[in-house]
Design an enzyme around this catalytic site. Structure first.
Site, PDB file in Angstrom:
ATOM      1  CG  ASP A   1      87.729 -74.085  16.162  1.00  0.00           C
ATOM      2  OD1 ASP A   1      86.637 -74.494  15.729  1.00  0.00           O
ATOM      3  OD2 ASP A   1      87.840 -73.431  17.211  1.00  0.00           O
TER       4      ASP A   1
ATOM      5  N   GLY B   1      84.874 -67.814  20.703  1.00  0.00           N
ATOM      6  CA  GLY B   1      84.222 -68.829  19.864  1.00  0.00           C
ATOM      7  C   GLY B   1      84.310 -68.541  18.380  1.00  0.00           C
TER       8      GLY B   1
ATOM      9  CB  SER C   1      93.321 -70.043  19.820  1.00  0.00           C
ATOM     10  OG  SER C   1      92.322 -71.031  19.657  1.00  0.00           O
TER      11      SER C   1
HETATM   12  O1  PMV Z   1      85.143 -71.942  21.146  1.00  0.00           O
HETATM   13  P1  PMV Z   1      85.837 -72.384  19.910  1.00  0.00           P
HETATM   14  O2  PMV Z   1      85.899 -71.374  18.839  1.00  0.00           O
HETATM   15  O3  PMV Z   1      87.195 -72.922  20.212  1.00  0.00           O
HETATM   16  O4  PMV Z   1      84.981 -73.588  19.260  1.00  0.00           O
HETATM   17  C1  PMV Z   1      85.000 -74.838  19.886  1.00  0.00           C
HETATM   18  C2  PMV Z   1      84.118 -75.853  19.220  1.00  0.00           C
HETATM   19  C3  PMV Z   1      83.899 -77.103  20.089  1.00  0.00           C
HETATM   20  O5  PMV Z   1      83.085 -77.997  19.317  1.00  0.00           O
HETATM   21  C4  PMV Z   1      83.142 -76.763  21.370  1.00  0.00           C
HETATM   22  C5  PMV Z   1      85.196 -77.791  20.465  1.00  0.00           C
HETATM   23  C6  PMV Z   1      85.878 -78.528  19.338  1.00  0.00           C
HETATM   24  O6  PMV Z   1      87.062 -78.850  19.519  1.00  0.00           O
HETATM   25  O7  PMV Z   1      85.265 -78.821  18.305  1.00  0.00           O
END
Ligand code: PMV
Length: 332
Positions: free
Chosen positions: A162, A115, A119
């Site tokens: 992200d 999170g 990536s």
């Molecule tokens: O888990 P991560 O770092 O890929 O964060 C994802 C964030 C979400 O809101 C759950 C998905 C998104 O695409 O925004």
């Protein structure tokens, strides 16, 4: 011969993960952990050959650019597929030829699959390094959309937050693909890693499923959107107490969405009990990392509480810098 190195930061989502996939606003901030992608011409490779070496992931893979021209990318190694999709997109403007072999070395000190944008950070640094390696400087908007192509392979229907924050750095308010830069508060942030693996894609699918099933569920998503908007003046004023309170409320709402886990709840509660202003899961949830906002004099207590609750704490700083590039000459 030239060596090109690009770096991109990791990130935390301060408020609004998951609801951002459903067109609500969210806030993400870059942190001082990063990915570095270095590309050099390698004599042991022939023209049109690309060799990936992901050192911290203990994986490597060789592919010819000819294999990237096929419609189906099914035979490509799953781990490297998102990166190959980015390279393919860039090479489609270059007739799929490179006049020498390219060695791509990827290294990162961002907690992986937890999170923290590991990536997206690789995708952004790769897009920047490879375009520069081919001699074409492209805009950051273009770098971010190239990285988004990689994110789609990993996450299915990512919001784009992200790749945006890893490209532009600093703090961003992200809403429906629009990015507004916001001030970064000067407060201590502790990240706690549960060490529990999870897949953002599955959690995003779960939220999508429950959102279709229950009418009231949409109200939780809307409430998170309202919380994000209320946080903006607090960010501008650097109000750590208020921001911490909103973190804890956001965590409760994420738990109601069904994306927390016993491990995350345990770390969040431990940080709160140790005197943090507030704490929440960050990113996809289900495992991975949580964040705690705290006054400087509580940092040690919060870190110890995270350790005692079975997590691994990292003290991080918010970072202004987004993707960047360095070029140097290779010694023969
Ligand atoms: O888990 P991560 O770092 O890929 O964060 C994802 C964030 C979400 O809101 C759950 C998905 C998104 O695409 O925004």
């Amino acid at each position: 011969m030239e060596i090109v190195t690009a770096s991109a930061p990791g990130k935390i989502i301060l408020f609004g993960e998951h609801s951002v996939v459903h067109r609500m606003p969210a806030i993400a901030i870059a942190v001082n952990k990063q990915t570095t992608v270095t590309i050099d011409q390698n004599e042991s490779l022939t023209e049109n050959e690309i060799f990936f070496n992901a050192t911290d992931y203990h994986r490597s893979y060789k592919i010819s650019t000819e294999n990237l021209q096929h419609d189906s990318l099914t035979p490509i190694n799953q781990f490297f597929l998102p990166f190959c999709v980015i390279i393919r997109e860039i090479l489609s403007k270059n007739n799929f030829t490179i006049p020498y072999g390219a060695r791509i070395t990827i290294s990162s000190n961002i907690p992986k699959g937890a999170g923290m944008g590991s990536s997206a950070s690789v995708s952004v640094a790769l897009a920047k390094a490879f375009t520069e390696f081919l001699g074409s400087s492209v805009s950051n908007d273009e770098i971010s959309s190239l990285a988004y192509r990689g994110e789609q392979i990993i996450h299915g229907t990512p919001s784009g937050i992200d790749n945006s924050v890893c490209t532009f750095g600093g703090g961003i308010l992200f809403e429906n693909g629009n990015i507004t830069k916001i001030p970064i508060p000067d407060i201590s942030i502790i990240v706690g890693d549960t060490g529990k693996p999870r897949q953002t894609k599955k959690l995003v699918e779960k939220v999508g499923f429950l959102n279709k099933k229950w009418d009231f569920y949409k109200e939780i998503i809307t409430a998170i959107g309202s919380l994000v908007r209320e946080s903006i003046p607090l960010l501008e004023n650097g109000d750590g107490v208020g921001l911490g309170e909103l973190c804890s409320i956001n965590h409760g709402l994420l738990e109601a969405l069904g994306v927390s886990s016993p491990e995350l709840n345990h770390l969040v509660e431990a940080a709160q009990a140790a005197g943090a202003w507030g704490a929440k899961l960050t990113g996809g949830g289900g495992g991975g990392c949580m964040i705690a906002l705290t006054s400087d004099n509580r940092v040690k207590d919060v870190k110890n509480a995270i350790i005692n609750a079975g997590g691994h704490p990292y003290q991080m700083k918010f970072a202004q810098k987004g993707v960047s590039i360095q070029k140097s000459e290779k010694e023969n």
